[in-house]
Scaffold this motif. Structure first.
Motif, PDB file in Angstrom:
ATOM      1  N   LEU B 432       0.852  -1.193   0.000  1.00  0.00           N
ATOM      2  CA  LEU B 432       0.000   0.000   0.000  1.00  0.00           C
ATOM      3  C   LEU B 432       0.883   1.236   0.000  1.00  0.00           C
ATOM      4  N   ASP B 433       0.595   2.165  -0.905  1.00  0.00           N
ATOM      5  CA  ASP B 433       1.385   3.385  -1.025  1.00  0.00           C
ATOM      6  C   ASP B 433       0.531   4.546  -0.525  1.00  0.00           C
ATOM      7  N   GLU B 434       0.891   5.105   0.595  1.00  0.00           N
ATOM      8  CA  GLU B 434       0.129   6.194   1.233  1.00  0.00           C
ATOM      9  C   GLU B 434      -1.366   5.828   1.286  1.00  0.00           C
ATOM     10  N   PRO B 435      -1.699   4.765   2.023  1.00  0.00           N
ATOM     11  CA  PRO B 435      -3.068   4.243   1.940  1.00  0.00           C
ATOM     12  C   PRO B 435      -4.146   5.175   2.479  1.00  0.00           C
ATOM     13  N   THR B 436      -3.787   6.143   3.309  1.00  0.00           N
ATOM     14  CA  THR B 436      -4.852   6.986   3.881  1.00  0.00           C
ATOM     15  C   THR B 436      -4.748   8.431   3.415  1.00  0.00           C
ATOM     16  N   ARG B 437      -4.050   8.662   2.322  1.00  0.00           N
ATOM     17  CA  ARG B 437      -3.917  10.044   1.856  1.00  0.00           C
ATOM     18  C   ARG B 437      -5.281  10.586   1.420  1.00  0.00           C
ATOM     19  N   GLY B 438      -5.619  11.742   1.952  1.00  0.00           N
ATOM     20  CA  GLY B 438      -6.836  12.431   1.524  1.00  0.00           C
ATOM     21  C   GLY B 438      -8.123  11.719   1.899  1.00  0.00           C
ATOM     22  N   VAL B 439      -8.113  10.912   2.968  1.00  0.00           N
ATOM     23  CA  VAL B 439      -9.379  10.315   3.408  1.00  0.00           C
ATOM     24  C   VAL B 439      -9.668  10.826   4.821  1.00  0.00           C
ATOM     25  N   ASP B 440     -10.943  10.810   5.200  1.00  0.00           N
ATOM     26  CA  ASP B 440     -11.295  11.369   6.499  1.00  0.00           C
ATOM     27  C   ASP B 440     -10.954  10.392   7.623  1.00  0.00           C
ATOM     28  N   ILE B 441     -11.029  10.902   8.838  1.00  0.00           N
ATOM     29  CA  ILE B 441     -10.591  10.135  10.011  1.00  0.00           C
ATOM     30  C   ILE B 441     -11.310   8.782  10.110  1.00  0.00           C
ATOM     31  N   GLY B 442     -12.613   8.794   9.874  1.00  0.00           N
ATOM     32  CA  GLY B 442     -13.376   7.555  10.006  1.00  0.00           C
ATOM     33  C   GLY B 442     -12.882   6.489   9.043  1.00  0.00           C
ATOM     34  N   ALA B 443     -12.698   6.889   7.768  1.00  0.00           N
ATOM     35  CA  ALA B 443     -12.235   5.931   6.769  1.00  0.00           C
ATOM     36  C   ALA B 443     -10.826   5.469   7.085  1.00  0.00           C
ATOM     37  N   LYS B 444     -10.018   6.377   7.637  1.00  0.00           N
ATOM     38  CA  LYS B 444      -8.659   5.997   8.031  1.00  0.00           C
ATOM     39  C   LYS B 444      -8.697   4.814   8.985  1.00  0.00           C
ATOM     40  N   GLN B 445      -9.519   4.938  10.029  1.00  0.00           N
ATOM     41  CA  GLN B 445      -9.597   3.872  11.021  1.00  0.00           C
ATOM     42  C   GLN B 445     -10.026   2.565  10.359  1.00  0.00           C
ATOM     43  N   GLU B 446     -10.955   2.664   9.421  1.00  0.00           N
ATOM     44  CA  GLU B 446     -11.405   1.437   8.744  1.00  0.00           C
ATOM     45  C   GLU B 446     -10.289   0.822   7.910  1.00  0.00           C
ATOM     46  N   ILE B 447      -9.504   1.687   7.263  1.00  0.00           N
ATOM     47  CA  ILE B 447      -8.398   1.164   6.454  1.00  0.00           C
ATOM     48  C   ILE B 447      -7.365   0.498   7.349  1.00  0.00           C
ATOM     49  N   TYR B 448      -7.097   1.086   8.527  1.00  0.00           N
ATOM     50  CA  TYR B 448      -6.162   0.447   9.463  1.00  0.00           C
ATOM     51  C   TYR B 448      -6.683  -0.921   9.890  1.00  0.00           C
ATOM     52  N   ARG B 449      -7.983  -0.961  10.149  1.00  0.00           N
ATOM     53  CA  ARG B 449      -8.588  -2.222  10.576  1.00  0.00           C
ATOM     54  C   ARG B 449      -8.420  -3.287   9.481  1.00  0.00           C
ATOM     55  N   LEU B 450      -8.628  -2.867   8.214  1.00  0.00           N
ATOM     56  CA  LEU B 450      -8.488  -3.806   7.102  1.00  0.00           C
ATOM     57  C   LEU B 450      -7.058  -4.312   6.978  1.00  0.00           C
ATOM     58  N   MET B 451      -6.095  -3.395   7.161  1.00  0.00           N
ATOM     59  CA  MET B 451      -4.694  -3.819   7.079  1.00  0.00           C
ATOM     60  C   MET B 451      -4.417  -4.861   8.159  1.00  0.00           C
ATOM     61  N   GLU B 452      -4.944  -4.621   9.344  1.00  0.00           N
ATOM     62  CA  GLU B 452      -4.748  -5.566  10.436  1.00  0.00           C
ATOM     63  C   GLU B 452      -5.399  -6.910  10.154  1.00  0.00           C
TER      64      GLU B 452
END
Lengths: 329, 515
Positions: B432-452
């Motif tokens: 993943l290259d800068e996976p949370t660039r330009g996304v809001d806080i809520g989506a960030k947390q979801e993306i972290y959860r998916l990575m985990e």
């Protein structure tokens, strides 16, 4: 879908208007001729559409029509090649032309406009030199081969028939539509036309797909050139196929292809080709329109078509923006 | 408007530029919320914050690129509006963009006078342009011929030309947006000298950055933006690393995202002496085990994206070997990499991740289309439909239906589509290259959860990030790159902003040893 209905409406409108203004429009001879011309132009327009869907352009279509149209009788008459060998030769030449265009555009990263503009000049120049500017014809022979363009399949129970080029067009259009809509490769073409980078990052070999589109265009131009010369019976290298690429591109654009790529339907392109032919026909038939302003009329109709399309698109976008604003508010 | 007591206390003179209650929304997302700040004449005022905190939006408003939805701007105490870039320049405000805006086919002098060419009878007066530009080049300490083409200059020198161009329109306020993001250390030092010179000449500078060490060196005052709001300001004597970080994050880093670590499995990805075509002199070696989440830190331009794209087979590798689960990959073959189970979520989703004018379903189905085709040719629409339904559900993609064009989705949902189209391929290695660039806080947390979740399922996760908090909280270990080479590796207990920055800037290591 809306686009197809729009262009279909335009086609019907021109047909009705011409039928009212000229009593020669609805004659059997005229309609058969119209269908035949539409079929021939439809085939090369589908070729143009493939290239336009990748975001490219092919300006060499008319010159390929000229090259194949002159080469076919030339090989048969002057070189006394067999029919099978001749057909094989022109098919290979058309394929190679498309292949070279595709390779230059993808591997050398040249612009499609430039590559095919050079093609336009080279193939016509080469043809004129090769046949010494002599008109190429069949000298009254090859009646069987010419049936491909001139013959028709009788409709049982009636005295009418479907012109053979129309059957060929239907076959080509059917295969092309299946290809674009139901195969993986069609999906790839649509995707890379919209966003080549994203397609590449999705694991698609974009170069190979673009080359394929130019090969298809080359083959269909060659097929068109063959059918055109079989239909008319002779070809003058100086002007055979002149401007055909522009008719093909215009038909594709009228039929819903965007020159930005990634957009277009085969049925739309075929209807677009029909609009172009009916328009030409009606200018000839309606006495009130002088024949020499033909290009101007065609130009205005295409311009009107794309302006209408753009206005509808903007209206749609505005409505969408308003709807979203309301949701937010 | 009456100045509040605190303002009169802070400075006894009228601030040069005052921003009051500026708000800006983009299609429902609030980029700036009631932001106020004032800039005194002749100061270097740093504006810092995480990605997406609103720094760039605020600066674009000042430069006339965007207009605020609410709020007022005052220059020298006079209320002003800045409807266009032209107007901003007339007022003496110039923005030096993150990406330089020079016409690199023209020479230096022509760029400085671009759009305002002195002319005689319609002919461009090249001599005046050439001589006139010398003065501004001198002001920024550039000793080059004005007839040199811009394309022949390094990025650092181009930046100085851009500053000279701003000075030539009598800019009183220079806004610099991440000016050092692609500069070497030496170029950065040179730039700082120019900034100090300009300050002495009375030019006011607003300096956007997220490099805290630079700010400590340069700034007279720091304003921190967080989630579109002014989180607080620091005066020169208050500027410390911790103070800035606290304001930027507003919470303890340890609470940023609590990641559970699990013992790693067998090695999944083995990168051995791989040399990328961009940095062919530096072979890169590392291994990642299944279930590991490894971060790649470093500055922009350090070769992180190139490394990921080389592993993914998009960029040709000069040499080396890449092994996935014991199987050696053909280099330069994207298809081979995907077949082996490598997936890449690219940095720029609009350019490389999505076909914006295609629907959600078709986007998700794109990478897998050739795998699931029927009879070698035909699309398997049923498979596509079930893949996309599954992804929309599992990733919680908010879309009215699966044929909605992705261009109408929010940034966070778009990013989830990009991740979803690769998860549908059940990868073994997720890049993943800068996976949370330009996304809001809520989506960030979801993306972290998916990575985990992926890591828990035994996938090797390798991600590039420029956000320190993200890389520190998400990674089991971090590889840091500097100018194309692996500058070092940090274990989880060695992770800190300093330790990463030191390796990223090529400074000698103090706290940790090179692998």
């Amino acid at each position: 879908m809306k686009k197809i209905l729009g262009i279909l409406g335009l086609l019907i409108f021109i047909c009705v208007a011409t039928a009212i203004m000229s009593d020669r429009f609805l004659t059997e001879f005229n309609i058969e001729n119209l269908i035949r011309r539409t079929a021939l132009f439809g085939i090369i327009s589908i070729g143009a559409a493939f290239v336009i869907i990748t975001g490219g352009i092919d300006l060499s279509i008319g010159s390929v029509v000229c090259l194949i149209g002159c080469l076919l009788p030339h090989l048969l008459i002057e070189y006394e090649m067999s029919v099978v060998m001749t057909l094989l030769t022109v098919a290979v030449i058309s394929l190679l032309i498309g292949l070279v265009h595709g390779l230059l555009i993808t591997k050398m990263k040249l612009q499609p406009f430039i590559v095919t503009l050079c093609g336009l000049l080279i193939y016509r120049g080469f043809t004129r030199g090769f046949v010494q500017d002599q008109t190429q014809g069949f000298k009254g022979g090859f009646e069987g081969l010419r049936e491909l363009s001139q013959g028709q399949m009788p409709l049982p129970g009636t005295e009418f028939g479907i012109p053979n080029p129309c059957l060929i067009l239907l076959a080509v259009a059917f295969v092309a539509a299946i290809f674009l809509n139901f195969t993986v490769y069609g999906r790839y073409l649509m995707a890379l036309g919209r966003n080549e980078d994203a397609a590449r990052y999705s694991g698609i070999n974009t170069d190979r797909m673009i080359i394929l589109a130019y090969v298809i265009c080359g083959l269909l131009s060659g097929l068109g050139g063959m059918l055109f010369v079989l239909d008319v019976g002779s070809a003058q290298p100086v002007d055979f196929g002149n401007f055909y690429e522009l008719y093909a591109i215009a038909a594709a654009v009228l039929g819903g292809c965007s020159l930005r790529g990634g957009e277009g339907t085969i049925i739309g392109v075929v209807i677009g080709a029909a609009v172009m032919q009916v328009l030409k026909n009606s200018i000839t038939l309606i006495d009130a329109i002088p024949t020499n302003i033909e290009f101007a009329v065609i130009g205005f109709v295409i311009l009107g078509g794309v302006i209408t399309d753009e206005l509808i698109k903007r209206l749609h976008a505005k409505r969408l923006a308003n709807a979203r604003l309301k949701n937010v508010g | 408007m009456n100045p509040t007591p605190s303002e009169t206390e802070a400075s006894d003179q009228i601030p040069l530029l005052e921003i009051r209650g500026v708000t800006k929304r983009f299609s429902g997302v609030t980029a700036l919320n009631q932001v106020s700040l004032s800039v005194a004449a002749g100061e270097v005022h740093a504006v810092i914050g995480e990605n997406g905190a609103g720094k760039s939006t605020l600066m674009k408003i000042l430069a006339g690129v965007q207009r605020p939805d609410a709020g007022t701007l005052c220059l020298d105490g006079q209320p002003i509006t800045i409807p266009s870039v032209q107007k901003a320049l007339e007022l003496g405000i110039a923005l030096i963009h993150q990406e330089l805006n020079l016409a690199d086919n023209l020479d230096v002098a022509s760029n400085i006078f671009l759009g305002r060419e002195p002319s005689r009878l319609g002919w461009i007066d090249s001599k005046t342009i050439r001589l006139g530009s010398l003065q501004y080049l001198k002001q920024v300490g550039l000793d080059i011929e004005p007839t040199v083409k811009v394309s022949e200059l390094t990025i650092g020198l181009q930046q100085l030309v851009e500053i000279a161009k701003a000075l030539s329109v009598d800019a009183r306020i220079l806004i610099m947006d991440e000016p050092t993001s692609s500069l070497s250390q030496r170029e950065t030092d040179a730039l700082f000298n120019v900034i100090r010179d300009l300050k002495n000449q009375g030019v006011t500078i607003i300096y956007i950055s997220h490099r805290l060490t630079e700010i400590k060196q340069l700034a007279d005052r720091v304003t921190v933006l967080r989630d579109g709001e002014n989180a607080g300001s620091l005066r020169r004597e208050e500027i410390t690393h911790d103070a800035m970080v606290n304001l930027m994050i507003g919470r303890d880093i340890s609470q940023f995202y609590a990641r559970k670590t699990k013992p790693a499995l067998e090695p999944v990805l083995d990168v051995d002496s791989v040399r990328t075509s961009t940095w062919p002199r530096h072979p890169v070696n590392f291994q990642i085990r299944g279930g590991e989440i490894v971060g790649i830190g470093g500055l922009v331009g350090a070769g992180r994206t190139e490394l990921l794209e080389t592993i993914f087979g998009l960029e040709p590798a000069v040499s080396g070997s890449i092994v996935v689960c014991g199987k050696s990959l053909k280099l330069r073959s994207n298809r081979d990499a995907i077949n082996a189970g490598i997936a890449l979520v690219p940095e720029d989703r609009k350019r490389a991740g999505l076909i914006l004018e295609m629907g959600v379903r078709k986007n998700i189905g794109l990478p897998g289309a050739w795998r699931q085709r029927i009879g070698q040719v035909f699309l398997n629409r049923r498979q596509e439909k079930s893949d996309s339904d599954k992804m929309i559900h599992e990733m919680n993609i908010k879309t009215p239906n699966d044929s909605q064009l992705v261009q109408f989705l929010s940034g966070g949902n778009q990013q989830k589509v990009v991740i979803g189209k690769w998860l549908a391929m059940t990868p073994r290695v997720l890049l993943l290259d800068e996976p949370t660039r330009g996304v809001d806080i809520g989506a960030k947390q979801e993306i972290y959860r998916l990575m985990e979740e992926q890591a828990e399922q035994g996938v090797a996760v390798l991600f590039v990030s420029s956000e320190m908090e993200e890389i520190i909280s998400m990674s089991d270990r971090v590889l840091v790159m500097h100018e194309g080479r692996l500058a070092g590796e940090l274990a989880r207990d060695q992770l800190s902003e300093e330790s990463i920055m030191q390796l990223a800037t090529g400074s000698p290591l103090v706290r940790s040893e090179i692998k």
